[in-house]
Design a protein around this motif. Structure first.
Motif, PDB file in Angstrom:
ATOM      1  N   PRO A   1       0.828  -1.215   0.000  1.00 21.28           N
ATOM      2  CA  PRO A   1       0.000   0.000   0.000  1.00 21.28           C
ATOM      3  C   PRO A   1       0.860   1.262   0.000  1.00 21.28           C
ATOM      4  O   PRO A   1       2.016   1.241   0.414  1.00 21.28           O
ATOM      5  N   LEU A   2       0.281   2.351  -0.473  1.00 20.16           N
ATOM      6  CA  LEU A   2       0.961   3.631  -0.409  1.00 20.16           C
ATOM      7  C   LEU A   2       0.914   4.141   1.024  1.00 20.16           C
ATOM      8  O   LEU A   2      -0.082   3.989   1.718  1.00 20.16           O
ATOM      9  N   THR A   3       2.000   4.741   1.472  1.00 22.31           N
ATOM     10  CA  THR A   3       2.075   5.359   2.791  1.00 22.31           C
ATOM     11  C   THR A   3       2.116   6.867   2.585  1.00 22.31           C
ATOM     12  O   THR A   3       2.944   7.367   1.822  1.00 22.31           O
ATOM     13  N   TRP A   4       1.216   7.570   3.254  1.00 23.04           N
ATOM     14  CA  TRP A   4       1.116   9.017   3.096  1.00 23.04           C
ATOM     15  C   TRP A   4       1.677   9.734   4.310  1.00 23.04           C
ATOM     16  O   TRP A   4       1.422   9.336   5.443  1.00 23.04           O
ATOM     17  N   LYS A   5       2.431  10.815   4.062  1.00 20.52           N
ATOM     18  CA  LYS A   5       2.947  11.673   5.132  1.00 20.52           C
ATOM     19  C   LYS A   5       2.737  13.121   4.716  1.00 20.52           C
ATOM     20  O   LYS A   5       2.906  13.469   3.554  1.00 20.52           O
ATOM     21  N   GLN A   6       2.364  13.947   5.689  1.00 19.43           N
ATOM     22  CA  GLN A   6       2.184  15.361   5.412  1.00 19.43           C
ATOM     23  C   GLN A   6       3.536  16.054   5.540  1.00 19.43           C
ATOM     24  O   GLN A   6       4.120  16.117   6.620  1.00 19.43           O
ATOM     25  N   ALA A   7       4.037  16.571   4.428  1.00 12.02           N
ATOM     26  CA  ALA A   7       5.349  17.204   4.400  1.00 12.02           C
ATOM     27  C   ALA A   7       5.276  18.683   4.765  1.00 12.02           C
ATOM     28  O   ALA A   7       6.243  19.247   5.270  1.00 12.02           O
ATOM     29  N   ASP A   8       4.133  19.297   4.490  1.00  9.13           N
ATOM     30  CA  ASP A   8       3.922  20.711   4.788  1.00  9.13           C
ATOM     31  C   ASP A   8       2.417  20.908   4.923  1.00  9.13           C
ATOM     32  O   ASP A   8       1.649  19.964   4.736  1.00  9.13           O
ATOM     33  N   THR A   9       1.984  22.125   5.207  1.00  7.89           N
ATOM     34  CA  THR A   9       0.554  22.347   5.398  1.00  7.89           C
ATOM     35  C   THR A   9      -0.250  22.056   4.138  1.00  7.89           C
ATOM     36  O   THR A   9      -1.411  21.680   4.215  1.00  7.89           O
ATOM     37  N   ASP A  10       0.365  22.185   2.982  1.00  8.88           N
ATOM     38  CA  ASP A  10      -0.351  21.971   1.729  1.00  8.88           C
ATOM     39  C   ASP A  10       0.273  20.893   0.835  1.00  8.88           C
ATOM     40  O   ASP A  10      -0.034  20.810  -0.344  1.00  8.88           O
ATOM     41  N   VAL A  11       1.137  20.053   1.390  1.00  8.17           N
ATOM     42  CA  VAL A  11       1.799  19.004   0.603  1.00  8.17           C
ATOM     43  C   VAL A  11       1.741  17.672   1.351  1.00  8.17           C
ATOM     44  O   VAL A  11       2.100  17.600   2.524  1.00  8.17           O
ATOM     45  N   HIS A  12       1.290  16.621   0.648  1.00  9.76           N
ATOM     46  CA  HIS A  12       1.291  15.250   1.172  1.00  9.76           C
ATOM     47  C   HIS A  12       2.136  14.400   0.234  1.00  9.76           C
ATOM     48  O   HIS A  12       1.982  14.483  -0.989  1.00  9.76           O
ATOM     49  N   VAL A  13       3.015  13.584   0.787  1.00 13.75           N
ATOM     50  CA  VAL A  13       3.940  12.767  -0.002  1.00 13.75           C
ATOM     51  C   VAL A  13       3.605  11.290   0.185  1.00 13.75           C
ATOM     52  O   VAL A  13       3.364  10.836   1.301  1.00 13.75           O
ATOM     53  N   ALA A  14       3.615  10.554  -0.920  1.00 10.31           N
ATOM     54  CA  ALA A  14       3.329   9.121  -0.887  1.00 10.31           C
ATOM     55  C   ALA A  14       4.598   8.325  -1.140  1.00 10.31           C
ATOM     56  O   ALA A  14       5.407   8.682  -1.997  1.00 10.31           O
ATOM     57  N   THR A  15       4.763   7.241  -0.375  1.00  8.50           N
ATOM     58  CA  THR A  15       5.858   6.300  -0.605  1.00  8.50           C
ATOM     59  C   THR A  15       5.292   4.891  -0.644  1.00  8.50           C
ATOM     60  O   THR A  15       4.222   4.614  -0.101  1.00  8.50           O
ATOM     61  N   ARG A  16       6.013   4.016  -1.299  1.00  6.04           N
ATOM     62  CA  ARG A  16       5.655   2.594  -1.331  1.00  6.04           C
ATOM     63  C   ARG A  16       6.935   1.821  -1.121  1.00  6.04           C
ATOM     64  O   ARG A  16       7.865   1.929  -1.894  1.00  6.04           O
ATOM     65  N   GLY A  17       6.987   1.069  -0.025  1.00  7.28           N
ATOM     66  CA  GLY A  17       8.189   0.297   0.279  1.00  7.28           C
ATOM     67  C   GLY A  17       9.409   1.177   0.466  1.00  7.28           C
ATOM     68  O   GLY A  17      10.516   0.780   0.118  1.00  7.28           O
ATOM     69  N   GLY A  18       9.221   2.393   0.984  1.00  7.44           N
ATOM     70  CA  GLY A  18      10.339   3.305   1.201  1.00  7.44           C
ATOM     71  C   GLY A  18      10.746   4.107  -0.024  1.00  7.44           C
ATOM     72  O   GLY A  18      11.615   4.961   0.055  1.00  7.44           O
ATOM     73  N   GLU A  19      10.125   3.854  -1.172  1.00  8.75           N
ATOM     74  CA  GLU A  19      10.453   4.569  -2.408  1.00  8.75           C
ATOM     75  C   GLU A  19       9.401   5.644  -2.678  1.00  8.75           C
ATOM     76  O   GLU A  19       8.209   5.433  -2.469  1.00  8.75           O
ATOM     77  N   PHE A  20       9.841   6.788  -3.169  1.00  4.84           N
ATOM     78  CA  PHE A  20       8.938   7.891  -3.499  1.00  4.84           C
ATOM     79  C   PHE A  20       7.941   7.455  -4.562  1.00  4.84           C
ATOM     80  O   PHE A  20       8.312   6.885  -5.582  1.00  4.84           O
ATOM     81  N   ALA A  21       6.627   7.727  -4.326  1.00  3.71           N
ATOM     82  CA  ALA A  21       5.594   7.310  -5.272  1.00  3.71           C
ATOM     83  C   ALA A  21       4.856   8.494  -5.886  1.00  3.71           C
ATOM     84  O   ALA A  21       4.214   8.348  -6.920  1.00  3.71           O
ATOM     85  N   GLY A  22       4.928   9.670  -5.259  1.00  4.96           N
ATOM     86  CA  GLY A  22       4.244  10.839  -5.790  1.00  4.96           C
ATOM     87  C   GLY A  22       3.856  11.785  -4.674  1.00  4.96           C
ATOM     88  O   GLY A  22       4.176  11.556  -3.511  1.00  4.96           O
ATOM     89  N   PHE A  23       3.130  12.855  -5.044  1.00  8.41           N
ATOM     90  CA  PHE A  23       2.696  13.793  -4.012  1.00  8.41           C
ATOM     91  C   PHE A  23       1.431  14.521  -4.435  1.00  8.41           C
ATOM     92  O   PHE A  23       1.063  14.549  -5.609  1.00  8.41           O
ATOM     93  N   VAL A  24       0.758  15.101  -3.434  1.00 10.32           N
ATOM     94  CA  VAL A  24      -0.428  15.918  -3.646  1.00 10.32           C
ATOM     95  C   VAL A  24      -0.132  17.288  -3.053  1.00 10.32           C
ATOM     96  O   VAL A  24       0.321  17.396  -1.921  1.00 10.32           O
ATOM     97  N   GLU A  25      -0.410  18.322  -3.844  1.00  4.00           N
ATOM     98  CA  GLU A  25      -0.163  19.689  -3.409  1.00  4.00           C
ATOM     99  C   GLU A  25      -1.462  20.489  -3.532  1.00  4.00           C
ATOM    100  O   GLU A  25      -2.151  20.414  -4.547  1.00  4.00           O
ATOM    101  N   PHE A  26      -1.812  21.226  -2.491  1.00  2.00           N
ATOM    102  CA  PHE A  26      -3.001  22.076  -2.521  1.00  2.00           C
ATOM    103  C   PHE A  26      -2.571  23.480  -2.931  1.00  2.00           C
ATOM    104  O   PHE A  26      -1.731  24.110  -2.279  1.00  2.00           O
ATOM    105  N   ASP A  27      -3.136  23.994  -4.028  1.00  2.00           N
ATOM    106  CA  ASP A  27      -2.733  25.309  -4.535  1.00  2.00           C
ATOM    107  C   ASP A  27      -3.696  26.426  -4.130  1.00  2.00           C
ATOM    108  O   ASP A  27      -3.607  27.531  -4.644  1.00  2.00           O
TER     109      ASP A  27
END
Length: 94
Positions: free
Chosen positions: A11-37
């Motif tokens: 599964p993807l693991t989500w972490k909030q990197a900043d107030t408007d950025v969430h980062v996804a990893t899978r198995g410790g590898e970067f999978a993508g991110f969501v940014e609120f504009d």
């Protein structure tokens, strides 16, 4: 340069990197991110390709998860029929 292969079943693991950025990893590898504009949640994959803009954070998370799901491929092999079904029908002899 080495590449790491992570099973798509992890599964993807989500972490909030900043107030408007969430980062996804899978198995410790970067999978993508969501940014609120300020208006929408922008989703980018692990290569930075924009996947779309979404109204809710949950929809944005789901979009990235769907991209990382393995694609189902149709079988290229024809099914093997039992031997009895492969035989030609016999003609009645007179």
């Amino acid at each position: 340069m080495s590449t790491t292969t992570v099973p798509p079943s992890d599964p993807l693991t989500w972490k909030q990197a900043d107030t408007d950025v969430h980062v996804a990893t899978r198995g410790g590898e970067f999978a993508g991110f969501v940014e609120f504009d300020g208006a929408a949640h922008l989703v980018r994959d692990n290569r930075g390709t924009e996947l779309g803009a979404f109204d809710s954070l949950d929809d944005a998370f789901r979009a990235l998860e769907e991209v990382h799901e393995p694609a189902r491929r149709e079988s290229v092999f024809t099914p093997i029929l039992p031997r009895a079904w492969r035989r030609r029908p016999r003609r009645a002899r007179a």
